[in-house]
Design an enzyme around this catalytic site. Structure first.
Site, PDB file in Angstrom:
ATOM      1  N   LYS A   1      48.918  29.807  49.159  1.00  0.00           N
ATOM      2  CA  LYS A   1      48.182  29.150  48.230  1.00  0.00           C
ATOM      3  C   LYS A   1      48.965  29.469  46.753  1.00  0.00           C
ATOM      4  CE  LYS A   1      44.278  29.943  45.764  1.00  0.00           C
ATOM      5  NZ  LYS A   1      44.617  29.892  44.347  1.00  0.00           N
TER       6      LYS A   1
ATOM      7  N   LYS B   1      44.313  21.599  41.174  1.00  0.00           N
ATOM      8  CA  LYS B   1      43.128  21.231  40.722  1.00  0.00           C
ATOM      9  C   LYS B   1      43.355  19.835  39.636  1.00  0.00           C
ATOM     10  CE  LYS B   1      40.620  25.445  41.049  1.00  0.00           C
ATOM     11  NZ  LYS B   1      41.627  26.545  41.430  1.00  0.00           N
TER      12      LYS B   1
ATOM     13  N   ASP C   1      42.170  13.905  36.288  1.00  0.00           N
ATOM     14  CA  ASP C   1      42.702  13.054  35.185  1.00  0.00           C
ATOM     15  C   ASP C   1      42.352  11.460  35.383  1.00  0.00           C
ATOM     16  OD1 ASP C   1      44.599  11.669  33.278  1.00  0.00           O
ATOM     17  OD2 ASP C   1      45.541  13.552  33.489  1.00  0.00           O
TER      18      ASP C   1
ATOM     19  N   ARG D   1      44.198  39.566  46.668  1.00  0.00           N
ATOM     20  CA  ARG D   1      44.330  41.195  46.748  1.00  0.00           C
ATOM     21  C   ARG D   1      44.165  41.830  47.844  1.00  0.00           C
ATOM     22  NH1 ARG D   1      40.705  40.589  41.289  1.00  0.00           N
ATOM     23  NH2 ARG D   1      40.000  38.861  42.810  1.00  0.00           N
TER      24      ARG D   1
HETATM   25  O1  C5P Z   1      42.352  38.261  45.167  1.00  0.00           O
HETATM   26  P1  C5P Z   1      41.396  37.440  45.641  1.00  0.00           P
HETATM   27  O2  C5P Z   1      41.233  37.200  47.025  1.00  0.00           O
HETATM   28  O3  C5P Z   1      39.858  37.444  45.130  1.00  0.00           O
HETATM   29  O4  C5P Z   1      41.737  35.747  45.533  1.00  0.00           O
HETATM   30  C1  C5P Z   1      41.142  34.627  45.630  1.00  0.00           C
HETATM   31  C2  C5P Z   1      41.468  33.412  45.197  1.00  0.00           C
HETATM   32  O5  C5P Z   1      40.767  32.390  45.390  1.00  0.00           O
HETATM   33  C3  C5P Z   1      42.010  33.530  43.751  1.00  0.00           C
HETATM   34  O6  C5P Z   1      43.506  32.648  43.528  1.00  0.00           O
HETATM   35  C4  C5P Z   1      41.116  32.731  43.152  1.00  0.00           C
HETATM   36  O7  C5P Z   1      41.361  31.997  41.676  1.00  0.00           O
HETATM   37  C5  C5P Z   1      40.731  31.628  43.857  1.00  0.00           C
HETATM   38  N1  C5P Z   1      39.306  31.214  43.971  1.00  0.00           N
HETATM   39  C6  C5P Z   1      38.035  32.209  43.856  1.00  0.00           C
HETATM   40  N2  C5P Z   1      36.835  31.564  43.758  1.00  0.00           N
HETATM   41  C7  C5P Z   1      36.936  30.124  43.677  1.00  0.00           C
HETATM   42  C8  C5P Z   1      37.805  29.504  43.738  1.00  0.00           C
HETATM   43  C9  C5P Z   1      39.018  29.874  43.758  1.00  0.00           C
HETATM   44  O8  C5P Z   1      38.264  33.391  44.146  1.00  0.00           O
HETATM   45  N3  C5P Z   1      35.517  29.785  43.738  1.00  0.00           N
END
Ligand code: C5P
Length: 232
Positions: A33, A62, A65, A210
């Protein structure tokens, strides 16, 4: 559930870091992603490199527009060969239908996914934008609008996945962040689920950043996650 349900969030901001990580993440074992920061900096050239390496890309920009602009943007994403792209459901029916129509003629179009209410927003934030209905009802409304407008699925929490499937059918996809294996730190995520629980709850794709990207051994972390969700 997909055979490759893990979508690794490449939340780094430089090409070298992205490529270093991507080199460790086998396309057979996950998809990647790419979000606004990395794409704004590195753009199409990075996408092309990752595609050449065999990676499937979820372009997480996302879009929101006027219908004509969003339709054009998802068409460009399709022309670049991305596997999944997303838009804000709050852009409304005309915008959502224009995006879905724009992809209708591609033999293998990207999956078109809606974002409902950003999880960073609480009820007060939503009211301040003029939305008076409760936050959960608004999420349900936007999910229904996305399904009705021909989108392929929504980003939601794993806690909501079963309700989304019940309302819109099993083929309407659920893409769920907030996933943490039992061995990983929560970081700043609050309502978390393990990969195996999320799959059991009806998630089709797990967005995981992460726990893989900051692991001392990302290869081992991804392998452990995949093992935990592979049926014996
Ligand atoms: O590192 P982590 O597993 O928390 O990353 C989650 C990813 O999913 C990040 O790119 C974050 O921006 C995205 N995300 C999220 N919660 C949402 C939508 C997107 O954590 N509701």
């Amino acid at each position: 559930m997909s055979r490759r349900p893990v979508l690794v969030a490449l939340d780094v901001n430089h090409r070298d870091d992205a490529l270093r990580l991507a080199a460790q993440l086998a396309p057979r074992q996950c998809r990647l992603k790419i979000g606004k920061e990395l794409y704004t900096r590195e753009g199409r050239a990075l996408l092309e490199t990752l595609h050449q390496q065999g990676h499937d890309i979820f372009l997480d920009l996302k879009f929101h527009d006027i219908p004509n602009t969003v339709a054009a943007a998802v068409r460009v994403a399709a022309d670049m060969g991305v596997w999944m792209v997303n838009v804000h459901a709050s852009g409304g029916r005309k915008m959502l239908e224009a995006a879905a129509d724009a992809l209708a003629h591609y033999p293998k179009p990207p999956l078109l996914i809606a974002v409902t209410v950003l999880t960073s927003m609480n009820a007060a934030d939503l009211r301040e934008t003029g939305v008076e209905e409760p936050l959960a009802a608004h999420v349900t409304r936007l999910t229904a609008l996305a399904a009705d407008s021909g989108l392929n699925g929504v980003v939601c929490s794993a806690q909501e996945a079963a309700a989304v499937k019940a309302a819109h059918g099993d083929t309407f996809l659920t893409i769920t962040p907030g996933i943490r294996p039992a061995w990983a730190a929560n970081d700043d995520q609050s309502r978390i689920m393990t990969p195996e629980a999320a799959i059991a709850a009806g998630s089709d794709y797990l967005v995981i950043g992460r726990p893989i990207t900051r692991a001392t051994d990302p290869v081992a972390a991804l392998a452990a996650i995949n093992r935990s969700i592979t049926p014996d």
